[in-house]
Scaffold this active site. Structure first.
Site, short mmCIF file in Angstrom:
data_model
loop_
_atom_site.label_atom_id
_atom_site.label_comp_id
_atom_site.label_asym_id
_atom_site.label_seq_id
_atom_site.Cartn_x
_atom_site.Cartn_y
_atom_site.Cartn_z
N GLY A 11 -45.96 -63.99 -39.28
CA GLY A 11 -46.04 -65.45 -39.24
C GLY A 11 -47.39 -65.95 -39.72
O GLY A 11 -48.42 -65.35 -39.43
N ALA A 22 -63.23 -65.18 -47.14
CA ALA A 22 -64.38 -64.39 -46.69
C ALA A 22 -64.31 -62.96 -47.22
O ALA A 22 -65.32 -62.40 -47.65
CB ALA A 22 -64.43 -64.39 -45.16
N VAL A 23 -63.11 -62.37 -47.18
CA VAL A 23 -62.94 -61.01 -47.68
C VAL A 23 -63.31 -60.92 -49.16
O VAL A 23 -64.09 -60.06 -49.59
CB VAL A 23 -61.49 -60.52 -47.45
N ARG A 72 -41.48 -60.93 -43.94
CA ARG A 72 -41.11 -59.81 -43.07
C ARG A 72 -40.63 -58.66 -43.96
O ARG A 72 -40.05 -58.88 -45.01
CB ARG A 72 -39.99 -60.22 -42.12
N ASP A 103 -49.22 -58.32 -34.33
CA ASP A 103 -48.97 -56.93 -33.92
C ASP A 103 -48.11 -56.17 -34.92
O ASP A 103 -48.34 -54.98 -35.18
CB ASP A 103 -48.34 -56.89 -32.52
N THR A 125 -52.85 -64.75 -35.75
CA THR A 125 -51.60 -65.20 -35.14
C THR A 125 -51.89 -66.34 -34.18
O THR A 125 -52.88 -66.29 -33.45
CB THR A 125 -50.90 -64.05 -34.39
N ILE A 126 -51.03 -67.34 -34.16
CA ILE A 126 -51.28 -68.49 -33.28
C ILE A 126 -51.04 -68.13 -31.81
O ILE A 126 -51.49 -68.85 -30.92
CB ILE A 126 -50.42 -69.70 -33.66
N ASP A 127 -50.34 -67.02 -31.54
CA ASP A 127 -49.98 -66.69 -30.16
C ASP A 127 -51.15 -66.16 -29.34
O ASP A 127 -51.05 -66.08 -28.11
CB ASP A 127 -48.85 -65.66 -30.14
N ASP A 129 -52.20 -63.15 -28.95
CA ASP A 129 -51.65 -62.06 -28.15
C ASP A 129 -52.06 -60.67 -28.64
O ASP A 129 -51.40 -59.67 -28.33
CB ASP A 129 -50.12 -62.14 -28.12
N ARG A 171 -43.49 -66.09 -27.66
CA ARG A 171 -42.36 -65.26 -27.20
C ARG A 171 -42.76 -64.33 -26.07
O ARG A 171 -42.04 -64.18 -25.09
CB ARG A 171 -41.79 -64.45 -28.36
N GLU A 187 -47.96 -81.22 -15.47
CA GLU A 187 -47.68 -80.98 -14.05
C GLU A 187 -47.15 -79.58 -13.80
O GLU A 187 -47.36 -79.01 -12.73
CB GLU A 187 -46.67 -82.01 -13.54
N LYS A 213 -45.26 -91.38 -8.33
CA LYS A 213 -45.48 -90.85 -9.68
C LYS A 213 -44.30 -91.22 -10.56
O LYS A 213 -43.14 -90.98 -10.20
CB LYS A 213 -45.67 -89.34 -9.63
N ARG A 243 -36.12 -85.55 -20.82
CA ARG A 243 -36.10 -85.43 -22.28
C ARG A 243 -36.80 -84.15 -22.71
O ARG A 243 -37.71 -83.66 -22.03
CB ARG A 243 -36.81 -86.64 -22.92
N ARG A 252 -47.59 -74.05 -36.56
CA ARG A 252 -48.17 -73.07 -37.48
C ARG A 252 -48.99 -73.74 -38.59
O ARG A 252 -49.83 -73.09 -39.22
CB ARG A 252 -47.07 -72.24 -38.14
#
Length: 319
Positions: A11, A22-23, A72, A103, A125-127, A129, A171, A187, A213, A243, A252
């Site tokens: 992704g 940079a590379v 992929r 990963d 990766t935005i996750d 992880d 995920r 909340e 509230k 909603r 992304r």
């Protein structure tokens, strides 16, 4: 080390272009030839490899996505696919490869490393992880994109006195949900690391209504379940009108934040330095504002560094 190549895989994440830049420029500054591999490991197998000069990475530091594109590639998970990729690298005289991704991308780099080819993994990766680094390229930008959406949705939730569920990416790791939920004053935050109790959530919503509230924000990571499923179950429990907003792939995209641009630049440059020092099979990262590197094979064996203290704080502040 005379020639090196760089690819992006999996992704896309904001800041990947800054890392590519940079590379390329770090390598050229030190007299190395650089090559871009287009469409990830799929492009490596097919030989979609082009030489990159300084101008090829001009005016890209502010752009989201990846100029090298991504795809992929199930074929590269096989030994045969990895050998094909290795032959393409050898045919171009390339001596080292920098892989920017998550990963799955690291596993591809591990495959080539096991075949004796020097590879460096850069966490994109935005996750957020990837073990071995506090932050991954793209996480900060995605976090701010989600936070902006939460702020806007809160405006309409207040106007219509409704409960909104905001489904975000993640995920297997709930960092986007946790950090954006805490920053946005949600909340309730639902993440894969900690099972949520919908009855407890329903009770909290009802108690909030009892004390006057008028609206609530619930942030859920996609790895828990869909926001729609949670909304249906909470409506059954509470009778409230709920909603759902699924933010999807907007998380992304976008111009990377200053933090992501600087992080990507530092990590990309360090990856080049490692190859120049004759080191392969390494993964770069950041810890306490210092750029570090560790063994690529052990990087993914560690558990994701889940911030339990942030989750506890979010519960305490959302009473």
């Amino acid at each position: 080390m005379r020639k090196l190549a760089v690819l992006t895989s999996g992704g896309d994440a904001p800041g990947m272009n800054a890392a590519i830049r940079a590379v390329v420029r770090k390598a050229i500054f030190h007299g190395l030839e650089t090559y871009g591999i287009y469409q990830g490991f799929s492009g490596l197998i097919s030989g979609n490899i082009k030489k990159l000069e300084v101008g090829a990475v001009g005016d890209i530091i502010h752009r989201g996505g990846t100029i090298l594109q991504s795809a992929r590639c199930e074929e590269f998970k096989t030994k045969e696919g990895q050998l094909q990729g290795l032959e393409q690298l050898k045919s171009k005289g390339i001596d080292g490869l920098i892989v920017i991704g998550g990963d799955g991308s690291y596993k591809g780099a591990q495959g080539l490393s096991q075949l004796g080819f020097p590879c460096i993994g850069v966490p994109g990766t935005i996750d957020n992880d990837i073990p071995g680094t506090q932050y991954t390229i793209g996480f900060d930008t995605a976090l701010n994109t989600v936070l902006d959406a939460i702020d806007k949705i809160r405006d309409t939730a207040t106007s219509h006195e409704r409960t909104f569920i905001i489904e975000v990416m993640g995920r297997h790791a709930g960092d986007i949900a946790l950090w954006s939920g805490l920053a946005g004053g949600a909340e309730t935050i639902l993440i894969p690391e900690i099972p949520g109790d919908l009855k407890e959530i329903a009770q909290r919503l009802e108690k909030g209504m009892e004390r006057g509230k008028k609206h609530s924000i619930i942030v859920v990571a996609e790895g828990v379940t869909s926001g729609t499923e949670i909304a249906l179950r909470l409506e059954e429990e509470t009778g409230l009108e709920i909603r759902v907003s699924v933010l999807g792939h907007m998380q992304r995209g976008g111009s990377p934040t200053a933090f992501d641009r600087v992080l990507a630049s530092r990590l990309g440059a360090r990856a080049v330095e490692l190859l120049m020092d004759g080191k392969g099979g390494r993964a770069v990262g950041i810890h306490k504002d210092e750029i570090i590197d560790e063994d690529l094979f052990s990087a993914l064996e560690k558990a994701h560094d889940f911030k339990q203290n942030l989750y506890t704080l979010s519960k305490e502040l959302s009473i």
